[in-house]
Motif scaffolding. Structure first.
Motif, short mmCIF file in Angstrom:
data_model
loop_
_atom_site.label_atom_id
_atom_site.label_comp_id
_atom_site.label_asym_id
_atom_site.label_seq_id
_atom_site.Cartn_x
_atom_site.Cartn_y
_atom_site.Cartn_z
N ILE A 75 0.87 -1.18 0.00
CA ILE A 75 0.00 0.00 0.00
C ILE A 75 0.90 1.22 0.00
O ILE A 75 1.59 1.50 0.98
CB ILE A 75 -0.97 0.00 1.20
CG1 ILE A 75 -1.87 -1.24 1.14
CG2 ILE A 75 -1.80 1.29 1.19
CD1 ILE A 75 -2.88 -1.33 2.29
N TRP A 88 -2.18 6.24 1.79
CA TRP A 88 -3.58 6.28 2.17
C TRP A 88 -4.31 7.36 1.36
O TRP A 88 -5.38 7.15 0.83
CB TRP A 88 -3.72 6.56 3.66
CG TRP A 88 -5.12 6.77 4.08
CD1 TRP A 88 -5.75 7.97 4.34
CD2 TRP A 88 -6.11 5.76 4.26
NE1 TRP A 88 -7.06 7.75 4.67
CE2 TRP A 88 -7.31 6.40 4.63
CE3 TRP A 88 -6.11 4.37 4.14
CZ2 TRP A 88 -8.47 5.71 4.88
CZ3 TRP A 88 -7.27 3.68 4.40
CH2 TRP A 88 -8.43 4.35 4.76
N LEU A 130 -7.14 -0.27 -1.56
CA LEU A 130 -7.64 -0.19 -0.19
C LEU A 130 -8.79 -1.17 0.07
O LEU A 130 -9.05 -1.51 1.23
CB LEU A 130 -8.06 1.25 0.13
CG LEU A 130 -6.91 2.26 0.14
CD1 LEU A 130 -7.44 3.67 0.37
CD2 LEU A 130 -5.87 1.88 1.19
N SER A 176 4.28 -1.08 3.64
CA SER A 176 4.21 0.33 3.24
C SER A 176 5.58 0.95 3.45
O SER A 176 6.32 0.56 4.35
CB SER A 176 3.16 1.10 4.03
OG SER A 176 1.86 0.70 3.66
N GLN A 188 -0.16 9.10 7.44
CA GLN A 188 -0.68 8.19 6.40
C GLN A 188 -0.51 6.73 6.82
O GLN A 188 -1.40 5.90 6.60
CB GLN A 188 0.02 8.44 5.07
CG GLN A 188 -0.38 9.76 4.46
CD GLN A 188 -0.55 9.66 2.97
OE1 GLN A 188 -1.03 8.66 2.44
NE2 GLN A 188 -0.18 10.73 2.30
N ILE A 193 -3.42 3.80 7.29
CA ILE A 193 -3.32 2.46 6.71
C ILE A 193 -3.46 1.41 7.82
O ILE A 193 -4.21 0.43 7.68
CB ILE A 193 -2.00 2.28 5.93
CG1 ILE A 193 -2.00 3.19 4.69
CG2 ILE A 193 -1.78 0.82 5.55
CD1 ILE A 193 -0.63 3.33 4.03
N HIS A 199 -7.02 1.10 9.01
CA HIS A 199 -7.79 0.42 7.97
C HIS A 199 -7.57 -1.10 8.06
O HIS A 199 -8.53 -1.87 8.02
CB HIS A 199 -7.36 0.96 6.61
CG HIS A 199 -8.07 0.37 5.45
ND1 HIS A 199 -9.40 0.60 5.20
CD2 HIS A 199 -7.63 -0.45 4.46
CE1 HIS A 199 -9.76 -0.05 4.10
NE2 HIS A 199 -8.71 -0.69 3.63
#
Length: 137
Positions: free
Chosen positions: A8, A11, A28, A45, A56, A60, A63
């Motif tokens: 990822i 974000w 996402l 990340s 950010q 992530i 999430h």
């Protein structure tokens, strides 16, 4: 296939588009879809100061924690190369802050990677050892 590594990049949609040229909407959605289908998932990340930093990475992590707090999340230290030579590598203090932010978001399996990029001095090593357990570095 029984497992995925998912990178990822960011974000924030604007930051992701700047880094990759495309949207992150599908990216996402993938953690939930991958886990719902029973696959093993690990997410990575990159910490890029002033681009993808603690805020950010925290988004992530939250999430991912909403999907499954056991998802392994590795925060890798960026090192300047090619077209991104104008950006710097993160400091040890920044990586430690990102680690604690991801843990505070609820993730249980957070690791720091590319230690050789940000642990440059004895003081850096001491900071890392005092703040991140051995199994997470």
């Amino acid at each position: 296939v029984d497992a995925f590594w998912l990178d990822i990049k960011a974000w924030d949609e604007k930051t992701h588009r700047w880094l990759t040229g495309g949207t992150n909407a599908r990216i996402l959605r993938l953690p939930a879809e991958i886990r719902e289908r029973g696959f093993v998932l690990e997410v990575l990340s990159l910490y890029i100061p002033q681009v993808v930093a603690v805020d950010q990475l925290g988004h992530i992590a939250r999430h991912l924690a909403a999907v499954d707090t056991a998802i392994p999340f590795t925060i890798l230290a960026f090192f300047p190369e090619h077209r991104m030579r104008g950006y710097r590598a993160p400091a040890t203090s920044e990586m430690v802050a990102a680690y604690h932010g991801a843990k505070a978001a609820g993730l249980r399996n957070v690791r720091l990677g590319n230690l050789g990029v940000f642990v440059r001095t004895e003081e850096d090593l001491d900071l890392l050892v005092r703040n991140v357990p051995p199994e997470d570095r």
